[in-house]
Design a protein around this motif. Structure first.
Motif, PDB file in Angstrom:
ATOM      1  N   GLN A   1       0.810  -1.460   0.032  1.00 41.06           N
ATOM      2  CA  GLN A   1       0.377   0.167   0.127  1.00 41.06           C
ATOM      3  C   GLN A   1       0.702   1.155   0.306  1.00 41.06           C
ATOM      4  N   HIS A   2       1.926   1.532   0.961  1.00 38.63           N
ATOM      5  CA  HIS A   2       3.000   2.543   0.901  1.00 38.63           C
ATOM      6  C   HIS A   2       3.714   2.694  -0.374  1.00 38.63           C
ATOM      7  N   MET A   3       4.260   1.977  -1.221  1.00 45.32           N
ATOM      8  CA  MET A   3       4.927   1.668  -2.447  1.00 45.32           C
ATOM      9  C   MET A   3       4.063   1.991  -3.225  1.00 45.32           C
ATOM     10  N   ARG A   4       2.705   1.491  -3.358  1.00 47.92           N
ATOM     11  CA  ARG A   4       1.770   1.792  -4.289  1.00 47.92           C
ATOM     12  C   ARG A   4       2.186   3.870  -4.362  1.00 47.92           C
ATOM     13  N   THR A   5       1.451   4.254  -3.141  1.00 45.70           N
ATOM     14  CA  THR A   5       1.759   5.927  -2.916  1.00 45.70           C
ATOM     15  C   THR A   5       2.909   6.916  -3.102  1.00 45.70           C
ATOM     16  N   GLU A   6       3.854   6.544  -2.677  1.00 46.53           N
ATOM     17  CA  GLU A   6       5.682   6.400  -2.513  1.00 46.53           C
ATOM     18  C   GLU A   6       6.403   6.671  -3.312  1.00 46.53           C
ATOM     19  N   ASP A   7       5.811   5.186  -4.587  1.00 45.32           N
ATOM     20  CA  ASP A   7       6.472   5.497  -6.166  1.00 45.32           C
ATOM     21  C   ASP A   7       5.603   4.939  -7.277  1.00 45.32           C
ATOM     22  N   ALA A   8       4.591   5.598  -7.022  1.00 45.71           N
ATOM     23  CA  ALA A   8       3.482   5.556  -7.800  1.00 45.71           C
ATOM     24  C   ALA A   8       4.608   4.893  -9.431  1.00 45.71           C
ATOM     25  N   PRO A   9       3.570   4.173 -10.300  1.00 44.44           N
ATOM     26  CA  PRO A   9       4.495   4.214 -12.032  1.00 44.44           C
ATOM     27  C   PRO A   9       4.498   4.881 -12.625  1.00 44.44           C
ATOM     28  N   ILE A  10       6.137   4.991 -13.266  1.00 39.22           N
ATOM     29  CA  ILE A  10       5.828   6.754 -13.940  1.00 39.22           C
ATOM     30  C   ILE A  10       5.756   6.505 -14.797  1.00 39.22           C
ATOM     31  N   ALA A  11       4.730   5.257 -15.886  1.00 33.47           N
ATOM     32  CA  ALA A  11       3.965   6.275 -17.137  1.00 33.47           C
ATOM     33  C   ALA A  11       2.651   6.637 -16.722  1.00 33.47           C
ATOM     34  N   GLY A  12       2.650   6.523 -15.322  1.00 31.77           N
ATOM     35  CA  GLY A  12       0.944   6.811 -14.754  1.00 31.77           C
ATOM     36  C   GLY A  12      -0.394   5.794 -14.197  1.00 31.77           C
ATOM     37  N   ARG A  13       0.051   4.645 -14.616  1.00 32.08           N
ATOM     38  CA  ARG A  13      -0.781   3.771 -14.277  1.00 32.08           C
ATOM     39  C   ARG A  13      -1.635   3.704 -12.621  1.00 32.08           C
ATOM     40  N   ASP A  14      -2.196   3.151 -12.587  1.00 32.05           N
ATOM     41  CA  ASP A  14      -2.525   3.135 -11.275  1.00 32.05           C
ATOM     42  C   ASP A  14      -2.158   1.571 -11.066  1.00 32.05           C
ATOM     43  N   HIS A  15      -1.540   1.686 -10.380  1.00 30.21           N
ATOM     44  CA  HIS A  15      -0.839   0.295  -9.504  1.00 30.21           C
ATOM     45  C   HIS A  15      -2.039  -1.315  -9.732  1.00 30.21           C
ATOM     46  N   LEU A  16      -3.023  -0.666  -8.648  1.00 26.85           N
ATOM     47  CA  LEU A  16      -3.961  -1.691  -8.366  1.00 26.85           C
ATOM     48  C   LEU A  16      -4.444  -1.872  -9.065  1.00 26.85           C
ATOM     49  N   ILE A  17      -4.651  -0.318 -10.088  1.00 25.25           N
ATOM     50  CA  ILE A  17      -5.956  -0.564 -11.114  1.00 25.25           C
ATOM     51  C   ILE A  17      -4.947  -1.294 -11.952  1.00 25.25           C
ATOM     52  N   TYR A  18      -3.837  -1.451 -12.184  1.00 27.63           N
ATOM     53  CA  TYR A  18      -3.133  -2.216 -13.235  1.00 27.63           C
ATOM     54  C   TYR A  18      -3.433  -3.415 -13.366  1.00 27.63           C
ATOM     55  N   ARG A  19      -2.824  -4.246 -11.978  1.00 28.29           N
ATOM     56  CA  ARG A  19      -2.927  -5.587 -10.819  1.00 28.29           C
ATOM     57  C   ARG A  19      -4.624  -5.810 -11.275  1.00 28.29           C
ATOM     58  N   SER A  20      -5.179  -4.927 -11.475  1.00 23.01           N
ATOM     59  CA  SER A  20      -7.063  -5.141 -11.161  1.00 23.01           C
ATOM     60  C   SER A  20      -7.658  -5.506 -12.682  1.00 23.01           C
ATOM     61  N   TYR A  21      -6.634  -5.486 -13.685  1.00 26.89           N
ATOM     62  CA  TYR A  21      -6.925  -4.817 -15.570  1.00 26.89           C
ATOM     63  C   TYR A  21      -8.924  -5.582 -15.481  1.00 26.89           C
ATOM     64  N   TYR A  22      -8.351  -7.315 -16.049  1.00 29.19           N
ATOM     65  CA  TYR A  22      -9.379  -7.463 -16.173  1.00 29.19           C
ATOM     66  C   TYR A  22     -10.820  -8.144 -14.561  1.00 29.19           C
ATOM     67  N   VAL A  23      -9.906  -8.708 -13.862  1.00 20.15           N
ATOM     68  CA  VAL A  23     -10.406  -8.701 -12.161  1.00 20.15           C
ATOM     69  C   VAL A  23     -10.347  -8.434 -11.509  1.00 20.15           C
ATOM     70  N   PRO A  24     -10.826  -7.984 -10.633  1.00 18.09           N
ATOM     71  CA  PRO A  24      -9.875  -7.007  -9.537  1.00 18.09           C
ATOM     72  C   PRO A  24      -8.912  -8.416  -8.294  1.00 18.09           C
ATOM     73  N   VAL A  25      -8.164  -7.099  -8.413  1.00 19.66           N
ATOM     74  CA  VAL A  25      -6.586  -8.610  -7.694  1.00 19.66           C
ATOM     75  C   VAL A  25      -6.989  -9.225  -6.184  1.00 19.66           C
ATOM     76  N   LYS A  26      -6.759 -10.047  -6.557  1.00 15.15           N
ATOM     77  CA  LYS A  26      -7.604 -10.845  -5.242  1.00 15.15           C
ATOM     78  C   LYS A  26      -6.423 -11.431  -4.219  1.00 15.15           C
ATOM     79  N   GLY A  27      -6.132 -11.879  -3.080  1.00 13.65           N
ATOM     80  CA  GLY A  27      -5.111 -12.836  -2.583  1.00 13.65           C
ATOM     81  C   GLY A  27      -4.011 -12.704  -2.668  1.00 13.65           C
ATOM     82  N   VAL A  28      -3.313 -11.223  -4.003  1.00 14.61           N
ATOM     83  CA  VAL A  28      -2.266 -11.724  -4.003  1.00 14.61           C
ATOM     84  C   VAL A  28      -0.973 -10.317  -4.134  1.00 14.61           C
TER      85      VAL A  28
END
Lengths: 1202, 84
Positions: A1131-1158
Motif C-alpha cells: 500500500q505504501h509503495m503504491r503511493t510513495e513510488d507510483a508507477p512512472i507511466a502514470g498507471r495506477d498500480h492497483l487498477i493495473y493488477r486488477s485489469y480484468y478482475v479485481p486483484v485478490k489474495g496476491v
C-alpha cells in the motif's frame, strides 16, 4: 485488497519478459553515444551497445506497471539529448528523461488525455514525433488523434502544450509516421480507412469501394491548430509507412508499403512504385505476394537509404533518385540480406544493426558493407506503372548467405515461451528449468540453470596438489599482480606473472615450507606467513624473520597492508603492527583463546586510517569473537557470536549496502563460513563491534571458504563449498549470492594482470585455473538445442531424462512436400537454404509438424518423427496402459487439414508410440481416427483420457487401434487441458474456465459437478491440491479457484454416482460453483504453471511461465503477520513510488478482475530503490527499521528462488 | 422539458465522445459490430495477445495487426436492410 481471502500469494518475477514490443534509438545520456531503449512487457530497458567489443549491455531496467504500447524518441532543436515518450494503457502521455549520473529515468511530463486501459478510441496505439522535436501525435486505432506541441521555456526546460485534437469519427488508422519537412510546419502522415458509409450500406457496394487514404495532418505552429492538409487514395492493401528525409537532406514525403508494392508518395509530387521482389526457389510459390512488416531509414552525410523487411525476413535496400526541383524520379530496390523477423530495426551510427526479433534471440549485426557494388540485381520503378490498380510483373531474387551483415552478438530471448518443466535431471543441488520456446524454424529447447557465467582464461596442471594460492603485487602502487604464490604440503612455489608465467626462486620467499598467508606490506615490502614463523621481506631483499615460539606452530593467520595476526597451536594470538619505519612490531601480550583457533580475519585498513580496528577470531568451540585492535584496548574482546558449527573461514570486508545511512556508503560485514557448509553474513558495527542482522544460507555439504574478490569493480565475496558462489550487490544494491557455473574450487584469490585486469585464480585438484566473471546481471544461464517447428507442447519421459516435443507450423511446407518439389525442379534451383536463417518455404493450408525426442543431457535431438498427410501435432502425453502390463506409451494427438480461424479440421488422429532404448527412440504402433483434433491427452487410471472437442473420452489400447470405453460431454466449447487426481478430472475449456469432473468407475460415467462463474480463456492449469486449481488465461491473468469442501466431498461419496447425475443444474451449469481464491494480472500470458521447488531446501511454490519469456513465482504466505506486513508495505509503495507511466498500480493488477489474495512482490522489491527518507518513512509506518524491512523483502525471495 | 433536453444533449455528447455508447434505438447489428471492433482493438493493443495469435498462426505480428484493423472495417458482415 478487495475481498477477504484466506489464501495469500506473493508474486515474484524470476526472469523478466524478453520479447521486445518496440525498440528506439537515441542519445539518451546526452553524449555522442547512441543507446537503445526497448519496451519489454511492462518493462523499459536501456541498452548500451559497445561498438569496440560488439556487445550490448543492459544498463537499466524499470518496471512501469502498465502496458507499454509505443515509444518514440525526440530531441529539441539545438539539444544533444533525446527524451522518450511512452504511450501506455494509462490514458496519459509520459515524457521521460534518462539521467546517466544516477542511472534513473526521470519523468518530465505526465499529461492525462483519456480513460485508462487499452481501448479502441483512447490514443496510445500509434505515436509519431516530428524529426525536429517540435510536436508529437498520439493516436488510437479509431477516431482519436491528439497533437502535443513540445517546446522549451526560458529555463531551457521542456514544455508540453495542451492537446490539439484531430479527431475524425469512423476512421481507422493503419500506420502513422511524422514527415520530415525541415523547419516548415510539422506534418504527420497517416494511413486511414473511413468505414462510415459501409456501415450504412446494406448492399455492400460501399464496402467493396472502400478506399485507403494517405492523409497529411499539418500542425500550424502560428495558429496553433491541426488541419487535414491533404489526402489521397493509396493501394487498398497498404499497411506501413516510412519517413523520407526532407528539408536539406532529401525530397520529403513517405514510402507507402502495400502487398507486393512499395510506393513513393508526397503532396504535389508524382507517384512511383516498385514491386517487392519475391524469392526464387524450387519450393517457393512464385505467385505469393510479400508485404513489408518492418524497416528502418538511415541517414548518413547527405545520403540515405531504407532497409525494409518482408515477412520472410529478407531485408531489401531501397534508395531514391531525386533532385531538388522535380523531387523523386525513381525508387530502386535490391535484396540486401536475411535476418530474423523483427518487431523493430535500429541502425547505429557506429555501423551496427540491432534486430529486435519477434521470436527467438535478438541479434546485433555489424555492417560489413552496404551492398553498394555487388552482383544483386537492382530493380527500378521506371519499368512499373504507379497506378495501384495495374498489375505488375513480379520480380525475383535468389536468397543467399549474408554478405553485408555479420552477426556479432545474439542476446538470449526466451520469447515466445510455450511450455516448461522443472526437474532435476543432472543431480545438481538445484533443479533446472527446461523450456521450449521460439517460433518456426528458430525454435529452441532451452535449459536454464541458476548461476553466473564465467569465462576461463587459464587452466594448467601443476606438479603437485597445491593447498592454497595467492597473488601479490610488489609495491603498494602497482596496478597488477606480480607473483602467484602456491602452497603445497611440503613447500611453496612462486611464479612470476608477465608475458609468460614462470617459476622464480630469488624472491625471498621460503620455499621449503607451506605458506599460510602472503601479503604486500606497507609501501614496498612482502610478507610470508608459514607454520614456523613470519618472513618480512624488504624491498632490498633483506629478510626479517619472526620465529614462532618453541614447540608451537602457526595454525591460522590474517594480514592486511599494515597489520598481521597469527594464531598459534596453543590457542594464543600474536598481533603485529607496522610502525612508522616499516618494521613489524609485536604487541607484547598474547591473547589466549578458550579453544583452538580455526580462522582469523583482519579486514582491510579503511581509507585514511592506520589500522583496521577489529580482528575476528573463529574457534573450534563454534564461536566467533570480535577483538578490538584499538591502541587503548588491544585484543580486548568486543563481542561473541555463537554458531551452529565450527567456523572454517572468516572475512571482514566492507560492501555497498542499500540500507545504510547514506546512499552509496559502505557497510562493514563479517562473512563467516562454517564446517557444516553454512554461510553467514552479519553486519559488524564499526564503533561497538557488535554483530547484528545475521543472514544464513546453506551452500553445500563441504566446509565453506571465503575470499574477498573484485567483480565488476565492486568488492564481492567468493564462497567455496561444493560449488563456488559469489556474493555481490546487484543493480538494486541488494546482496545476492549466486553460484558460478564453474567446477568446485578448493581455494580462490583475486588475479589481476594486464590481459585480465579483474580475474580470479583458483585451485581445482591439481589444476591452477584463472577465470573472470563477465556479467552480474544474468543469473540464469541458458543452453539451447534447436528444434524444427513451433513447439506446441512438451513432455518429460516418466522415468528417463528425455523430453518429447510436439511441433507444428501452419502454412508451411512439410519435409515430404519440399522433397517432392526439389526432385521435380530443374537444376540450379535446388540449393536448399538453412531454415533457421531463412525460414521454411510457406504454403497456404499446408502443415509441417514433427515429434522430437530431446536428450537434454547430451544436448541433442535423438529422433525426429515427421508427420505426413498434412497432420499437425497439438498434444502429447505418456500413458501406462494397465491392459499392456502397465507399459508406458507415448500418445500424440494430431489434426488433419487444420484451419485455425475459424477453427476447423477434417478430423483428428491419436498416434501411439512405444518407447525404445530408454525413451531415446520411438516406434510407431498405430493411429486412431477421431472427429476432431484432441487438444488434451492424459493418462488416467491405466487408460487414456482425451479431450476431443467438447467431449471427454476414455480409451484403452487395442491391437489395431484405440478402443473407446467411456464418453461424456463436459465442456461448452473445446477442451484444451486436463489434470487429474484420483477419480477427479479437471477439464479446462478454451473459453469457459475449468470444470471439475468425477469419473464413476462402476457406472462408467463422467459427471461434471462443479464449474466456474466467469469465462476464462484458459491456457494452462495445475492442481494445487485436491480441491484447488491454479491457472492462467489468454488475457494475461493468473488465478486460483477452489471447489467448495461440501461439493468436493459429495462428489466422492457415492461410488455409483446416481445422486450426482440427478442433482439439479444451477443456472444452466454444473450443480456447484467454484470459489475464486486468488486473482492477479501479470500481463504476460501464462503458458505453463506447476508446483515446484527452485532451490534446495526451499518451499514448494507455483512457478509459471509467460509467453513473452517471463518466469514468475507465486509464493504462498505462511503466517498472517507476514501478509499484514506486505499488504501495508504494498500500500505504501503504491503511493510513495507510483508507477512512472502514470498507471495506477492497483487498477493495473486488477485489469480484468479485481486483484485478490496476491501481493505484488516486484513492487515491494522496489523498496530498496527508494530514497533514504521515503524508506525511513515507510519503515516507521511498519514499526520496523529500514534494515529489517529490506531483510524481510530479501528473505521472501531468497527462501524460494534466486 | 429543459431537463429532458439537457439529458438528450448530454447523451449525444457522450455518444460523440465515446464511440459505442448506446441509445434507445441501437440495433443488434450496431451493437455486435461495436463489440467486435472493441475486441479487435484489444487484440491489437495488448502486445502479448497479438503475439499469442501470431505464434499460433505463424504470421508476423505486423501482418496480424493489419489484418485485425482491416477486419474492424466490417467485422460482422453487411448491415441489414433498413425497414423504412
Amino acid at each position: 485488497m478487495s475481498g477477504n481471502s484466506n489464501m495469500f500469494m506473493y508474486s515474484l518475477t524470476v526472469l523478466q519478459p524478453s520479447a521486445i514490443t518496440q525498440a528506439i534509438l537515441g542519445a539518451f545520456s546526452g553524449k555522442k553515444q547512441q543507446e537503445i531503449i526497448v519496451a519489454q512487457g511492462s518493462r523499459l530497458s536501456l541498452l548500451r551497445p559497445d561498438a569496440a567489443q560488439g556487445k550490448v549491455h543492459s544498463v537499466l531496467t524499470i518496471d512501469v506497471f502498465g502496458i507499454i504500447r509505443c515509444l518514440a524518441a525526440f530531441r529539441l532543436a539545438g539539444s544533444s539529448k533525446d527524451y522518450v515518450i511512452v504511450g501506455s494503457d494509462s490514458g496519459r502521455i509520459t515524457i521521460l528523461e534518462y539521467q546517466p549520473q544516477v542511472n534513473k529515468f526521470h519523468r518530465l511530463h505526465l499529461e492525462t488525455f483519456g480513460k485508462s486501459g487499452v481501448r479502441r478510441v483512447i490514443p496510445g496505439q500509434f505515436l509519431a514525433c516530428d524529426p525536429k522535436g517540435r510536436a508529437c501525435l498520439i493516436s488510437s486505432v479509431e477516431k482519436n488523434k491528439l497533437v502535443y506541441v513540445l517546446n522549451r521555456n526560458a529555463q531551457a526546460e521542456l514544455t508540453i502544450s495542451s492537446p490539439l485534437e484531430a479527431h475524425k469519427p469512423h476512421c481507422l488508422v493503419f500506420a502513422l509516421v511524422a514527415l520530415d519537412v525541415g523547419y516548415d510546419n510539422p506534418v504527420f502522415a497517416a494511413l486511414e480507412v473511413d468505414y462510415g458509409e459501409s456501415d450504412q450500406d446494406a448492399t455492400g457496394v460501399a464496402y467493396e469501394n472502400i478506399e485507403k487514404m494517405l492523409v497529411y495532418y499539418e500542425l500550424d505552429l502560428g495558429l496553433n491548430h491541426v488541419v487535414r492538409k491533404w489526402s489521397d487514395t493509396v493501394d487498398r492493401s497498404a499497411n506501413i509507412l516510412f519517413q523520407v528525409p526532407g528539408g536539406t537532406d532529401g525530397p520529403s514525403g513517405v514510402l507507402v508499403c502495400a502487398e507486393d508494392s512499395i510506393y513513393y508518395r508526397h503532396m504535389g509530387r508524382s507517384t512511383h512504385r516498385v514491386p517487392i521482389p519475391r524469392r526464387r526457389g524450387a519450393c517457393e510459390d512464385p505467385n505469393r505476394r510479400r508485404t513489408i512488416i518492418s524497416g528502418v531509414m538511415h541517414k548518413m552525410r547527405g545520403a540515405f537509404f531504407f532497409l525494409l523487411q518482408t515477412e520472410d525476413g529478407d531485408l531489401l535496400k531501397v534508395t531514391l533518385d531525386y533532385d531538388d526541383e522535380s523531387g523523386v524520379s525513381r525508387i530502386k530496390v535490391k535484396y540486401f540480406d536475411t535476418v530474423p523477423i523483427a518487431s523493430s530495426l535500429c541502425i547505429l551510427k557506429s555501423g551496427f544493426l540491432f534486430v529486435a526479433s519477434e521470436g527467438g534471440n535478438h541479434h546485433f549485426y555489424q555492417f560489413e558493407k552496404l551492398g553498394d557494388d555487388d552482383e544483386e540485381i537492382e530493380f527500378s520503378s521506371d519499368n512499373f506503372s504507379p497506378d495501384p490498380l495495374d498489375r505488375t510483373v513480379p520480380i525475383y531474387f535468389h536468397p543467399r548467405a549474408p554478405e553485408n551483415l555479420s552477426l556479432v552478438e545474439a542476446i538470449d530471448s526466451m520469447n515466445p515461451l510455450v511450455d516448461c518443466k522443472i526437474a532435476n535431471l543432472t543431480d545438481d543441488d538445484a533443479p533446472q528449468i527446461y523450456t521450449v520456446c521460439g517460433s518456426g524454424p528458430r525454435s529452441t529447447f532451452r535449459t536454464l540453470k541458476h548461476g553466473l557465467e564465467t569465462t576461463e582464461i587459464v587452466s594448467s596442471e601443476l606438479p603437485g596438489v597445491p593447498s592454497a594460492v595467492w597473488t601479490t603485487k610488489l609495491t603498494n602502487g602497482d596496478e597488477f599482480d606480480a607473483y602467484i604464490v602456491l602452497s603445497f604440503t611440503n613447500g611453496t612455489l612462486v611464479l612470476s606473472i608477465g608475458e609468460t608465467v614462470e617459476e622464480v626462486t630469488d624472491t625471498g620467499f621460503l620455499s621449503s615450507a607451506p605458506t599460510l598467508a602472503v601479503q604486500q606490506l606497507g609501501e614496498d615490502a612482502l610478507l610470508q606467513v608459514h607454520p614456523k614463523g613470519i618472513r618480512h621481506i624488504r624491498a632490498d631483499r633483506r629478510v626479517n624473520e619472526w620465529p614462532a615460539p618453541q614447540h608451537r606452530s602457526i595454525v591460522a593467520a590474517s594480514t592486511n597492508s599494515r597489520q598481521v595476526a597469527v594464531a598459534l597451536s596453543s590457542g594464543e594470538i600474536v598481533y603485529f603492527e607496522m610502525d612508522s619505519d616499516g618494521q613489524l612490531a609485536e604487541y607484547e601480550e598474547k591473547k589466549e583463546m578458550s579453544g583452538t583457533v580455526t580462522c582469523l580475519s583482519l579486514g582491510e585498513v579503511p581509507e585514511g586510517r592506520v589500522r583496521s580496528s577489529f580482528l575476528a577470531v573463529g574457534c573450534d568451540d563454534a564461536t566467533v569473537r570480535i577483538l578490538s585492535l584499538d591502541p587503548d584496548s588491544t585484543l580486548e574482546s568486543k563481542s561473541v557470536q555463537a554458531l551452529t558449527s565450527a567456523p572454517s573461514s572468516l572475512c571482514i570486508m566492507s560492501m555497498p549496502d542499500s540500507a545504510s545511512e547514506t546512499s552509496r556508503s559502505l557497510t562493514l560485514y563479517l562473512h563467516i563460513g562454517l564446517y557444516s557448509g553454512v554461510y553467514l553474513r552479519t553486519v559488524l558495527d564499526t564503533v561497538t563491534g557488535e554483530l547484528t542482522d545475521t543472514r544464513t544460507r546453506f551452500l553445500g555439504p563441504k566446509p565453506v571458504k571465503i575470499f574477498k574478490v573484485i567483480a565488476q569493480g565492486l568488492p564481492s565475496v567468493l564462497a567455496l563449498s561444493s560449488r563456488p558462489w559469489l556474493g555481490y550487490s546487484d543493480a538494486r544494491g541488494q546482496f545476492m549470492l549466486t553460484p558460478l557455473t564453474y567446477p568446485m574450487l578448493e581455494w580462490g584469490w583475486t588475479f589481476s594482470s594486464e590481459q585480465c585486469p579483474e580475474g580470479m585464480v583458483g585451485i581445482q585438484g591439481q589444476n591452477l585455473r584463472i577465470f573472470t566473471i563477465e556479467k552480474l546481471t544474468d543469473n540464469l544461464q541458458q543452453e539451447s538445442i534447436p528444434l524444427s517447428y513451433t513447439p506446441r507442447k512438451m513432455l518429460k519421459h516418466p522415468d528417463q531424462p528425455v523430453f518429447y516435443v510436439a511441433e507444428a507450423d501452419a502454412n508451411t511446407l512439410s519435409v515430404a512436400t519440399k522433397q517432392k518439389l526439389m526432385n521435380s525442379a530443374q537444376n540450379g534451383d535446388t540449393n536448399e537454404l538453412a531454415p533457421a536463417e531463412f525460414g521454411n518455404p510457406r504454403g497456404e493450408g499446408h502443415w509441417a509438424s514433427c515429434i522430437s525426442v530431446v536428450d537434454p543431457i547430451s544436448k541433442e535431438v535423438t529422433q525426429r518423427i515427421e508427420l505426413e498427410e498434412n497432420e499437425a501435432a497439438f498434444s502429447i502425453a505418456a500413458v501406462s496402459f494397465s491392459s499392456q502390463d502397465d507399459e508406458w506409451f507415448l500418445v500424440v494427438g494430431t489434426g488433419k487439414d487444420t484451419c485455425l480461424s475459424p477453427r476447423k479440421s477434417a478430423n483428428g488422429y491419436i498416434h501411439i508410440y512405444r518407447f525404445l532404448n530408454d525413451g531415446k527412440e520411438l516406434e510407431f504402433i498405430h493411429k486412431t481416427k477421431v472427429d476432431e483434433p484432441p487438444l488434451a491427452l492424459l493418462g488416467f487410471q491405466g487408460r487414456l483420457l482425451a479431450g476431443i472437442g467438447k467431449d471427454l473420452k476414455i480409451y484403452d489400447l487395442g491391437m489395431k487401434q484405440l478402443l473407446r470405453k467411456a464418453q461424456g460431454q463436459v465442456a461448452p466449447n473445446v477442451i484444451n487441458g486436463l489434470q487429474t487426481q484420483g477419480s477427479r478430472i479437471i477439464v479446462s475449456d478454451v473459453q469457459e474456465s475449468v470444470t471439475y469432473v468425477v469419473y464413476k468407475y462402476q457406472d462408467n460415467r463422467l459427471i461434471p459437478f462443479a464449474d466456474d462463474m466467469i469465462p476464462r480463456f484458459t491456457t494452462c492449469t495445475t492442481m494445487v491440491d485436491y480441491e484447488t486449481v491454479a491457472g492462467g488465461d489468454r488475457f494475461g491473468n493468473f488465478w486460483i479457484v477452489r471447489c467448495p469442501q461440501k461439493a468436493s466431498d459429495e462428489s466422492d461419496e457415492d461410488p455409483a454416482g446416481g445422486h450426482l447425475i440427478h442433482e439439479r443444474s444451477y443456472l444452466q451449469g454444473a450443480p456447484n460453483r467454484l470459489n475464486l481464491m486468488c486473482h492477479f494480472y501479470p500481463q504476460d500470458i501464462p503458458t505453463s504453471v506447476q508446483k515446484a521447488q527452485l532451490v534446495t531446501g526451499g518451499r514448494d511454490t507455483l512457478v509459471w511461465t509467460g509467453l513473452q519469456g517471463t518466469i514468475g513465482l507465486m509464493v504462498p504466505f505462511v503466517s498472517r503477520e507476514d501478509v499484514d506486513f506486505f499488504q501495508t508495505l504494498e500500500q505504501h509503495m503504491r503511493t510513495e513510488d507510483a508507477p512512472i507511466a502514470g498507471r495506477d498500480h492497483l487498477i493495473y493488477r486488477s485489469y480484468y478482475v479485481p486483484v485478490k489474495g496476491v501481493i505484488d512482490g516486484d513492487l515491494c522489491e522496489n523498496y530498496s530503490l527508494l530514497s533514504r527518507d521515503k524508506k525511513a518513512m515507510i519503515a516507521a509506518e511498519l514499526d520496523r527499521s529500514v534494515r529489517e524491512v529490506e531483510r524481510k523483502i530479501a528473505d521472501m525471495r531468497s527462501r524460494v528462488a534466486y | 422539458m429543459a431537463d429532458k433536453l439537457r439529458a438528450t444533449q448530454q447523451l449525444e455528447q457522450l455518444q460523440a465522445r465515446y464511440v459505442g455508447t448506446g441509445h434507445a434505438d441501437t440495433t443488434k447489428f450496431e451493437w455486435v459490430s461495436n463489440v467486435h471492433r472493441d475486441t479487435y482493438a484489444s487484440y491489437i493493443g495488448h502486445p502479448p495477445l497479438l503475439e499469442y495469435m501470431s505464434v499460433a498462426t505463424g504470421e508476423p505480428m505486423a501482418k496480424m495487426r493489419t489484418k485485425f484493423i482491416e477486419k474492424m472495417i466490417q467485422p460482422v458482415g453487411k448491415p441489414p436492410e433498413k425497414e423504412d
